[in-house]
Design a protein around this motif. Structure first.
Motif, short mmCIF file in Angstrom:
data_model
loop_
_atom_site.label_atom_id
_atom_site.label_comp_id
_atom_site.label_asym_id
_atom_site.label_seq_id
_atom_site.Cartn_x
_atom_site.Cartn_y
_atom_site.Cartn_z
N ILE A 26 0.84 -1.20 0.00
CA ILE A 26 0.00 0.00 0.00
C ILE A 26 0.87 1.25 0.00
CG2 ILE A 26 -1.58 1.37 1.42
CD1 ILE A 26 -2.94 -1.24 2.23
N GLN A 27 1.91 1.25 0.83
CA GLN A 27 2.81 2.41 0.86
C GLN A 27 3.46 2.62 -0.50
OE1 GLN A 27 5.30 2.67 4.62
NE2 GLN A 27 4.33 0.67 4.95
N ALA A 28 3.92 1.55 -1.12
CA ALA A 28 4.54 1.67 -2.45
C ALA A 28 3.54 2.21 -3.47
CB ALA A 28 5.07 0.30 -2.89
N LYS A 29 2.32 1.70 -3.43
CA LYS A 29 1.28 2.12 -4.37
C LYS A 29 0.99 3.61 -4.26
CE LYS A 29 -3.61 1.02 -5.29
NZ LYS A 29 -4.71 0.10 -4.88
N TRP A 30 0.93 4.11 -3.03
CA TRP A 30 0.65 5.54 -2.87
C TRP A 30 1.83 6.41 -3.30
CZ3 TRP A 30 -3.57 3.07 -1.75
CH2 TRP A 30 -4.77 3.78 -1.69
N HIS A 31 3.03 5.88 -3.26
CA HIS A 31 4.17 6.60 -3.85
C HIS A 31 4.03 6.64 -5.37
CE1 HIS A 31 6.75 7.57 -0.46
NE2 HIS A 31 6.52 6.37 0.06
N TYR A 32 3.54 5.56 -5.98
CA TYR A 32 3.34 5.54 -7.43
C TYR A 32 2.30 6.57 -7.85
CZ TYR A 32 5.67 0.98 -7.04
OH TYR A 32 6.55 -0.02 -6.76
N PHE A 33 1.28 6.77 -7.01
CA PHE A 33 0.25 7.78 -7.32
C PHE A 33 0.87 9.16 -7.52
CE2 PHE A 33 -3.33 5.28 -4.97
CZ PHE A 33 -3.49 4.48 -6.08
N ARG A 34 1.95 9.42 -6.79
CA ARG A 34 2.63 10.72 -6.88
C ARG A 34 3.85 10.66 -7.80
NH1 ARG A 34 3.03 13.49 -0.87
NH2 ARG A 34 0.89 14.30 -0.77
N PHE A 35 4.01 9.57 -8.51
CA PHE A 35 5.17 9.35 -9.39
C PHE A 35 6.48 9.46 -8.61
CE2 PHE A 35 1.79 11.01 -12.14
CZ PHE A 35 1.71 10.00 -13.07
N GLU A 36 6.47 8.98 -7.38
CA GLU A 36 7.67 8.98 -6.54
C GLU A 36 8.29 7.60 -6.52
OE1 GLU A 36 6.00 12.28 -3.28
OE2 GLU A 36 6.17 10.16 -2.75
N LYS A 37 9.59 7.57 -6.28
CA LYS A 37 10.26 6.29 -6.12
C LYS A 37 9.94 5.71 -4.75
CE LYS A 37 14.14 6.88 -9.29
NZ LYS A 37 15.64 6.85 -9.44
N VAL A 38 9.82 4.41 -4.69
CA VAL A 38 9.58 3.74 -3.41
C VAL A 38 10.85 3.86 -2.56
CG1 VAL A 38 9.14 1.51 -2.31
CG2 VAL A 38 7.93 2.14 -4.41
N PRO A 39 10.73 4.28 -1.31
CA PRO A 39 11.92 4.36 -0.44
C PRO A 39 12.63 3.00 -0.40
CG PRO A 39 10.06 5.45 0.61
CD PRO A 39 9.52 4.77 -0.61
N PRO A 40 13.95 2.99 -0.53
CA PRO A 40 14.69 1.72 -0.55
C PRO A 40 14.39 0.81 0.64
CG PRO A 40 16.12 3.54 -1.20
CD PRO A 40 14.83 4.16 -0.74
N LYS A 41 14.13 1.40 1.81
CA LYS A 41 13.89 0.58 3.00
C LYS A 41 12.63 -0.28 2.86
CE LYS A 41 11.41 4.21 5.56
NZ LYS A 41 11.39 5.02 6.81
N LEU A 42 11.66 0.20 2.07
CA LEU A 42 10.45 -0.61 1.86
C LEU A 42 10.77 -1.86 1.06
CD1 LEU A 42 7.56 1.93 1.14
CD2 LEU A 42 8.21 0.86 3.28
N TRP A 43 11.62 -1.71 0.04
CA TRP A 43 12.01 -2.88 -0.74
C TRP A 43 12.84 -3.84 0.11
CZ3 TRP A 43 9.18 -4.05 -4.48
CH2 TRP A 43 8.72 -3.14 -5.42
N THR A 44 13.77 -3.29 0.87
CA THR A 44 14.61 -4.13 1.72
C THR A 44 13.76 -4.94 2.68
OG1 THR A 44 16.45 -2.57 1.59
CG2 THR A 44 16.46 -4.13 3.42
#
Length: 568
Positions: free
Chosen positions: A143-161
């Motif tokens: 969900i956090q990643a998806k809301w970053h996509y809504f703003r055309f932002e990169k997902v914070p690396p810590k979320l992927w980790t």
């Protein structure tokens, strides 16, 4: 009254004491508005974590109950954001923060239980709940990643980790593929740790596609079902897999490279997903509605078809790119004129063809005769009939400028990269056909957008692959009779000046496949059909051709091989 006194004299007001306390707390919570509910949950979670409470089985059961109870109100807030694209900046910012903060709170508190160590029978009970804990953690990260996509932002690396770590834990625990409903409110939807992880990865693969908020949400909803069609593998098999992820890297989906082999990597194929996508498109074309196919109640069929075609194109490109290596790029500083849309491209290319034909072979900086190119490529020899062509007007002479101007910042053997203002180029998408030229006296070259990378609020990097430096505009006339004997040459003697009924336009491209020269056409999708026979006209030349296999397809165009039957 009983609840009031219970709250006053309770030794511990935290809802995380046990399931009974959580149930009573959630009952009172339902009496408040959505905003207050999430503020209270935030306060309770913050207190639970800051007080350094021990993560017990009782507190985990309380957390699961609270998470269940708040889902309907949380989904309502998410829906409010998605369906209001024109909300004010203040409202958008408030909702965005509310949604992402709650997801961050929940993923953080679930982490306490992922990291907890329990003894005896409690450890066995925790193991039974761990698949759901891991899956819900991945769900909130997604969900956090998806809301970053809504703003055309990169997902914070810590979320992927963190997502990689959670999935790896599910593998170690042997529960990565255990199926179960994520929430009681979604009992008919079965998921798993792997499904939640794959859904997050595949949505991330589309993050640079310049999709709208609603389109991203629709794709995420579809991926909730399609993720079951993808299996992650630890062992790489060349030719079978198309994408990969490195569990030790702070990023999402990657293209498979020579060094993408070894334990940190997981691989998957897109073939099953593509078959399902194409089946859905076929059923929609046959009259089914998105609601009939479980694609959501609010997705209109025309918009669903357009988006599905884009996904089909983009993931087909991913399959193709899995075996194509990029050429080395060098920095440049150039300005290019850009046009898009097959009809517009054909119009400009046709003007180029006429201009260069009239110049004659080798004239004006060595540009060749386009009639000769057609002889050589389509019929296999160069004719001796080289003559001046005249009488064809410059159809763009008084035409208003219909191209964009882009800044090209790098070039390679296979294409170029440009940085553009999104506000002036909202139409850019991977898989769109383009024509470009580096000067007003240059010819239009043909290319296709391969990737996008958002650089800022109004800047996007566009990667374009070059398809042809000398495309040729041709007319197509559908041949309804396959028997060559029925074609009257006399009837076609005036093809150069008369439009026949049912005329279509296309582009001819010289192309190489497996080291061999092949004849190809780019035409409108509606004009393609396996083994269709067309009469192809390039000025006075007329060829009978049969359409062959598809090389690539876009939303509204298709690139196919052609076989020359004869020349008229």
């Amino acid at each position: 009254m009983h609840n009031i006194f219970s709250a006053i004299f309770s030794k511990d007001k935290s809802p995380f004491v046990n399931a009974k306390a959580a149930t009573a707390w959630c009952k009172r919570l339902q009496e408040t508005d959505t905003q207050s509910q999430q503020l209270k949950i935030h306060a309770a979670i913050t207190a639970f974590m800051s007080e350094g409470r021990v993560a017990t089985l009782d507190s985990l059961q309380a957390l699961l109950l609270i998470d269940d109870a708040v889902q309907s109100s949380y989904e309502a807030v998410c829906y409010q954001y998605i369906v209001n694209p024109r909300m004010s900046k203040d409202i958008e910012s408030r909702l965005w923060k509310q949604i992402t903060s709650f997801a961050a709170d929940m993923s953080s508190v679930y982490q306490l239980f992922v990291q907890s160590e329990m003894e005896g029978s409690k450890k066995a009970e925790l193991a039974l709940l761990m698949p759901k804990v891991l899956a819900r953690s991945l769900h909130y990260l997604s969900i956090q990643a998806k809301w970053h996509y809504f703003r055309f932002e990169k997902v914070p690396p810590k979320l992927w980790t963190l997502s990689h770590q959670l999935y790896r834990i599910s593998e170690i625990e042997g529960c990565d593929s255990n199926p179960f409903p994520l929430y009681p409110s979604h009992l008919n939807e079965v998921t798993s740790c792997a499904d939640e992880y794959i859904q997050m990865l595949m949505l991330g693969s589309l993050s640079n596609n310049n999709l709208s908020v609603r389109q991203i949400d629709w794709v995420d909803y579809w991926l909730n079902q399609w993720s079951k069609l993808i299996q992650l593998s630890r062992k790489f098999q060349e030719g079978r897999y198309h994408l990969c992820v490195n569990l030790q890297a702070a990023e999402g989906v990657q293209k498979i490279q020579a060094e993408s082999e070894g334990e940190p990597f997981r691989y998957w194929s897109l073939h099953d997903l593509m078959r399902e996508l194409e089946d859905v498109l076929r059923r929609l074309d046959n009259g089914a509605t998105p609601r009939d196919l479980g694609m959501g109640k609010e997705c209109p069929a025309p918009l669903a078809v357009e988006l599905l075609k884009h996904l089909d194109l983009f993931w087909s490109m991913s399959i193709r790119n899995s075996v194509v290596q990029r050429s080395e790029r060098k920095k440049v500083a150039k300005i290019a004129d850009i046009i898009s849309g097959l009809d517009s491209i054909i119009t400009h290319v046709r003007a180029d063809n006429d201009k260069n034909t009239r110049r004659g072979l080798g004239d004006d900086r060595g540009k060749g005769d386009y009639d000769e190119v057609m002889d050589m490529r389509l019929y296999g020899f160069v004719s001796t009939r080289i003559k001046e062509k005249g009488g064809y007007s410059k159809i763009l002479e008084n035409r208003q400028q219909d191209w964009q101007v882009w800044s090209v910042e790098n070039e390679s053997v296979g294409g170029y990269g440009a940085v553009v203002h999104l506000s002036e180029n909202e139409w850019v998408r991977p898989g769109l056909l383009l024509a470009n030229r580096l000067g007003r006296n240059e010819n239009w070259h043909l290319g296709v957008i391969r990737r996008l990378n958002r650089l800022g609020d109004d800047e996007v990097y566009v990667g374009i692959q070059s398809l042809a430096l000398t495309p040729i505009a041709v007319n197509l006339y559908l041949e309804k009779e396959n028997r060559r004997e029925q074609i009257s040459l006399a009837a076609n003697a005036s093809l150069g000046v008369v439009d026949l009924p049912d005329v279509r336009s296309a582009l001819y491209l010289p192309h190489q496949m497996d080291g061999k020269n092949v004849n190809t056409l780019i035409l409108h999708s509606a004009d393609y059909g396996t083994d269709k026979i067309y009469r192809v006209q390039a000025r006075e030349r007329v060829f009978m051709v049969r359409l062959g296999a598809v090389i690539e397809k876009g939303v509204d165009w298709v690139w196919v091989t052609v076989f020359v039957i004869s020349q008229e």
